[in-house]
Design an enzyme around this catalytic site. Structure first.
Site: not given
Length: 264
Positions: A155, A168
């Protein structure tokens, strides 16, 4: 969602993954569904792993069948090492081989402060996002061979951070280091390991994660002024799976993020 995720188009495949078998975690929706459909178009047999909620998985299977592809699925918790082993065994039993492993499953739970991240949330996020990759690679490795490809979903948050997604983002940073280290470890076996690092992308996870105000602004801070569509990432996963195109790439990251420049 006013803006629906787009994961398929009218373009035909080119047979680039003919004869290959791919296992895709989180393959029932979002990026995983786009990759599953794209791989099927390219001639691969596809096996998807998904959570118990199976409506999306049924739709994905239907879409692949409609394209004339061959697919199967299994539901379970990829953060459970026993399920990871069961999943890989199911792929081998169904298709007899495994050539491409796409570690894509993930979850996120925004919190304004690290003090609000419970021990349970922290462990759950790490189990799903990064522990699962260890479990699945360990289970899959005996069946992979020279020319096989492992593709992980990282990400942009691994590189830019995210104030509201601390746990995350930490898992995505771990995935990036895992990708680079595993690539070095498996290079002498002829197995390539790379990753895709998406920016903001329209997936069902976004609506289930944020309130409507945040959803309305989602992706507008990119240079292109919008969020991406799952379909717009699929070609990166095809490229990394197709040995002819990416045979000299391992330990690398493809950034598909609408113009967030990453210099690392």
């Amino acid at each position: 969602m006013e803006t629906k995720p787009i994961y398929n188009d009218d373009l035909a495949g080119l047979g680039r993954l003919e004869g290959k078998v791919a296992l895709i975690t989180g393959g029932d929706s979002g990026i995983g569904r786009a990759v599953a459909v794209a791989y099927a178009k390219e001639g691969a047999k596809v096996f998807i792993a998904h959570k118990e909620e199976c409506e999306d998985a049924v739709q994905t299977m239907f879409d692949i069948d409609r394209l004339g592809g061959e697919a199967d699925s299994l539901d379970g918790d990829v953060g459970d090492p026993a399920f990871a082993r069961e999943l890989v065994e199911a792929v081998i039993e169904r298709f007899g081989q495994l050539d491409i492993l796409v570690n894509n499953a993930g979850e996120q739970h925004p919190q304004d402060s690290i003090l609000e991240i419970s021990d349970e949330q922290l462990e759950r996020t790490f189990r799903t996002n990064i522990f699962s990759m260890f479990y699945l690679v360990k289970a899959a490795l005996p069946y992979l061979k020279p020319g096989s490809s492992i593709i992980n979903t990282s990400s942009v948050t691994a590189y830019r951070g995210s104030a509201g997604l601390i746990d995350y983002s930490a898992t995505k940073g771990a995935i990036t280091s895992f990708t680079r280290s595993l690539a070095l470890n498996l290079a002498d076996q002829g197995i390539r390991v790379n990753q895709v690092a998406p920016g903001p992308v329209w997936t069902p996870l976004i609506v289930s994660t944020y309130d409507m105000e945040r959803v309305a602004d989602f992706g507008q801070n990119t240079a292109m002024g919008r969020a991406g569509q799952p379909l717009e990432l699929a070609e990166a996963y095809i490229f990394l799976a197709w040995e002819r195109a990416s045979s000299f790439m391992t330990g690398q990251t493809i950034h598909v993020n609408g113009g967030n420049f990453i210099n690392s």
